[in-house]
Design a protein around this motif. Structure first.
Motif, PDB file in Angstrom:
ATOM      1  N   LEU A  28      27.071  26.772  23.035  1.00  0.00           N
ATOM      2  CA  LEU A  28      28.017  27.297  24.002  1.00  0.00           C
ATOM      3  C   LEU A  28      27.378  27.380  25.399  1.00  0.00           C
ATOM      4  N   ILE A  29      26.160  27.881  25.463  1.00  0.00           N
ATOM      5  CA  ILE A  29      25.444  28.004  26.735  1.00  0.00           C
ATOM      6  C   ILE A  29      25.190  26.619  27.332  1.00  0.00           C
ATOM      7  N   LEU A  30      24.658  25.718  26.515  1.00  0.00           N
ATOM      8  CA  LEU A  30      24.326  24.379  27.013  1.00  0.00           C
ATOM      9  C   LEU A  30      25.570  23.617  27.455  1.00  0.00           C
ATOM     10  N   SER A  31      26.665  23.808  26.746  1.00  0.00           N
ATOM     11  CA  SER A  31      27.919  23.174  27.132  1.00  0.00           C
ATOM     12  C   SER A  31      28.377  23.699  28.492  1.00  0.00           C
ATOM     13  N   SER A  32      28.264  25.001  28.699  1.00  0.00           N
ATOM     14  CA  SER A  32      28.656  25.592  29.980  1.00  0.00           C
ATOM     15  C   SER A  32      27.746  25.117  31.109  1.00  0.00           C
ATOM     16  N   LYS A  34      26.217  22.246  31.175  1.00  0.00           N
ATOM     17  CA  LYS A  34      26.585  20.850  31.429  1.00  0.00           C
ATOM     18  C   LYS A  34      27.834  20.784  32.310  1.00  0.00           C
ATOM     19  N   ASP A  35      28.824  21.635  32.024  1.00  0.00           N
ATOM     20  CA  ASP A  35      30.027  21.699  32.868  1.00  0.00           C
ATOM     21  C   ASP A  35      29.662  22.067  34.307  1.00  0.00           C
ATOM     22  N   LEU A  36      28.736  23.001  34.453  1.00  0.00           N
ATOM     23  CA  LEU A  36      28.283  23.422  35.768  1.00  0.00           C
ATOM     24  C   LEU A  36      27.565  22.277  36.490  1.00  0.00           C
ATOM     25  N   ASP A  37      26.746  21.525  35.756  1.00  0.00           N
ATOM     26  CA  ASP A  37      26.078  20.346  36.322  1.00  0.00           C
ATOM     27  C   ASP A  37      27.097  19.360  36.878  1.00  0.00           C
ATOM     28  N   ILE A  38      28.112  19.087  36.097  1.00  0.00           N
ATOM     29  CA  ILE A  38      29.153  18.133  36.508  1.00  0.00           C
ATOM     30  C   ILE A  38      29.872  18.653  37.752  1.00  0.00           C
ATOM     31  N   LEU A  39      30.195  19.935  37.747  1.00  0.00           N
ATOM     32  CA  LEU A  39      30.872  20.546  38.889  1.00  0.00           C
ATOM     33  C   LEU A  39      30.009  20.459  40.151  1.00  0.00           C
ATOM     34  N   LYS A  46      27.108  18.510  47.032  1.00  0.00           N
ATOM     35  CA  LYS A  46      26.398  17.989  45.858  1.00  0.00           C
ATOM     36  C   LYS A  46      25.002  18.575  45.811  1.00  0.00           C
ATOM     37  N   LYS A  47      24.660  19.152  44.656  1.00  0.00           N
ATOM     38  CA  LYS A  47      23.339  19.746  44.486  1.00  0.00           C
ATOM     39  C   LYS A  47      22.983  19.782  43.012  1.00  0.00           C
ATOM     40  N   GLU A  48      21.711  19.970  42.759  1.00  0.00           N
ATOM     41  CA  GLU A  48      21.230  20.118  41.391  1.00  0.00           C
ATOM     42  C   GLU A  48      21.473  21.554  40.939  1.00  0.00           C
ATOM     43  N   THR A  49      21.725  21.731  39.670  1.00  0.00           N
ATOM     44  CA  THR A  49      21.902  23.066  39.125  1.00  0.00           C
ATOM     45  C   THR A  49      20.527  23.712  39.006  1.00  0.00           C
ATOM     46  N   ASP A  50      20.360  24.873  39.636  1.00  0.00           N
ATOM     47  CA  ASP A  50      19.070  25.551  39.591  1.00  0.00           C
ATOM     48  C   ASP A  50      19.155  26.824  38.740  1.00  0.00           C
ATOM     49  N   ASP A  51      18.045  27.531  38.659  1.00  0.00           N
ATOM     50  CA  ASP A  51      17.992  28.739  37.830  1.00  0.00           C
ATOM     51  C   ASP A  51      18.990  29.800  38.292  1.00  0.00           C
ATOM     52  N   LYS A  56      23.814  33.048  37.146  1.00  0.00           N
ATOM     53  CA  LYS A  56      25.199  33.460  37.434  1.00  0.00           C
ATOM     54  C   LYS A  56      26.107  33.141  36.251  1.00  0.00           C
ATOM     55  N   LEU A  57      25.903  31.967  35.673  1.00  0.00           N
ATOM     56  CA  LEU A  57      26.691  31.550  34.515  1.00  0.00           C
ATOM     57  C   LEU A  57      26.455  32.502  33.343  1.00  0.00           C
ATOM     58  N   LEU A  58      25.193  32.837  33.082  1.00  0.00           N
ATOM     59  CA  LEU A  58      24.868  33.746  31.987  1.00  0.00           C
ATOM     60  C   LEU A  58      25.479  35.132  32.215  1.00  0.00           C
ATOM     61  N   LYS A  59      25.440  35.601  33.465  1.00  0.00           N
ATOM     62  CA  LYS A  59      26.042  36.904  33.781  1.00  0.00           C
ATOM     63  C   LYS A  59      27.541  36.894  33.502  1.00  0.00           C
ATOM     64  N   LYS A  60      28.182  35.790  33.862  1.00  0.00           N
ATOM     65  CA  LYS A  60      29.617  35.658  33.617  1.00  0.00           C
ATOM     66  C   LYS A  60      29.900  35.676  32.112  1.00  0.00           C
ATOM     67  N   MET A  61      29.076  34.961  31.344  1.00  0.00           N
ATOM     68  CA  MET A  61      29.254  34.919  29.893  1.00  0.00           C
ATOM     69  C   MET A  61      29.005  36.299  29.276  1.00  0.00           C
TER      70      MET A  61
END
Length: 153
Positions: A28-32, A34-39, A46-51, A56-61
């Motif tokens: 579930l985390i890795l899928s999210s 990956k979605d963030l990477d695509i976004l 355009k930027k690389e997904t960083d820590d 932020k994604l983990l906090k939302k989850m």
């Protein structure tokens, strides 16, 4: 090692140990992520997904899990509650420990005194300082109402 790499490594370990709950949560985390990477790659900036993005994604989850836990507790759904609690624990393990209510209050009072805030009008200034000083440790959902209470006195 980045946070994403750490999560991927832990996922591989959980696959080897055949821990079903961890496997599904890591997927579930890795899928999210990956979605963030695509976004991030397809957006205007355009930027690389960083820590920070992953945090932020983990906090939302985590916030979603907390809401689910409350609902399942109210409705006495122990089977679903256990799954959500396990996911919450796993997600929380990747973020710094949140400060408790007593420490949060102390930090809020110290920041108010440091900035010389006197009324609710200064709340934005105080909140900005807190976000700058304690971005990962402070639960701002708790700090906001606490600041209102302290600044209204």
């Amino acid at each position: 090692m980045t946070l994403k790499e750490t999560i991927e490594t832990n996922y591989k370990t959980s696959l080897k140990s055949k821990n079903k709950i961890e496997i599904s949560t890591y997927r579930l985390i890795l899928s999210s992520i990956k979605d963030l990477d695509i976004l991030n790659r397809s957006g205007a900036d355009k930027k690389e997904t960083d820590d920070e993005d992953v945090k932020k994604l983990l906090k939302k989850m985590i916030k979603q899990r907390i809401e689910s836990i409350e609902i399942y507790t109210k409705n006495d759904r122990k089977d679903l509650l256990e799954v959500e609690q396990n996911e919450f624990d796993l997600l929380s393990s990747f973020l710094p420990k949140q400060l408790n209510e007593e420490d949060t209050k102390k930090i809020c009072i110290d920041t108010i005194n440091k900035l010389g805030a006197e009324s609710i009008k200064d709340m934005g200034k105080v909140m900005g300082e807190l976000k700058k000083s304690y971005p990962d440790n402070l639960d701002f959902a708790k700090a906001g109402p606490l600041l209102k209470e302290l600044l209204n006195k």
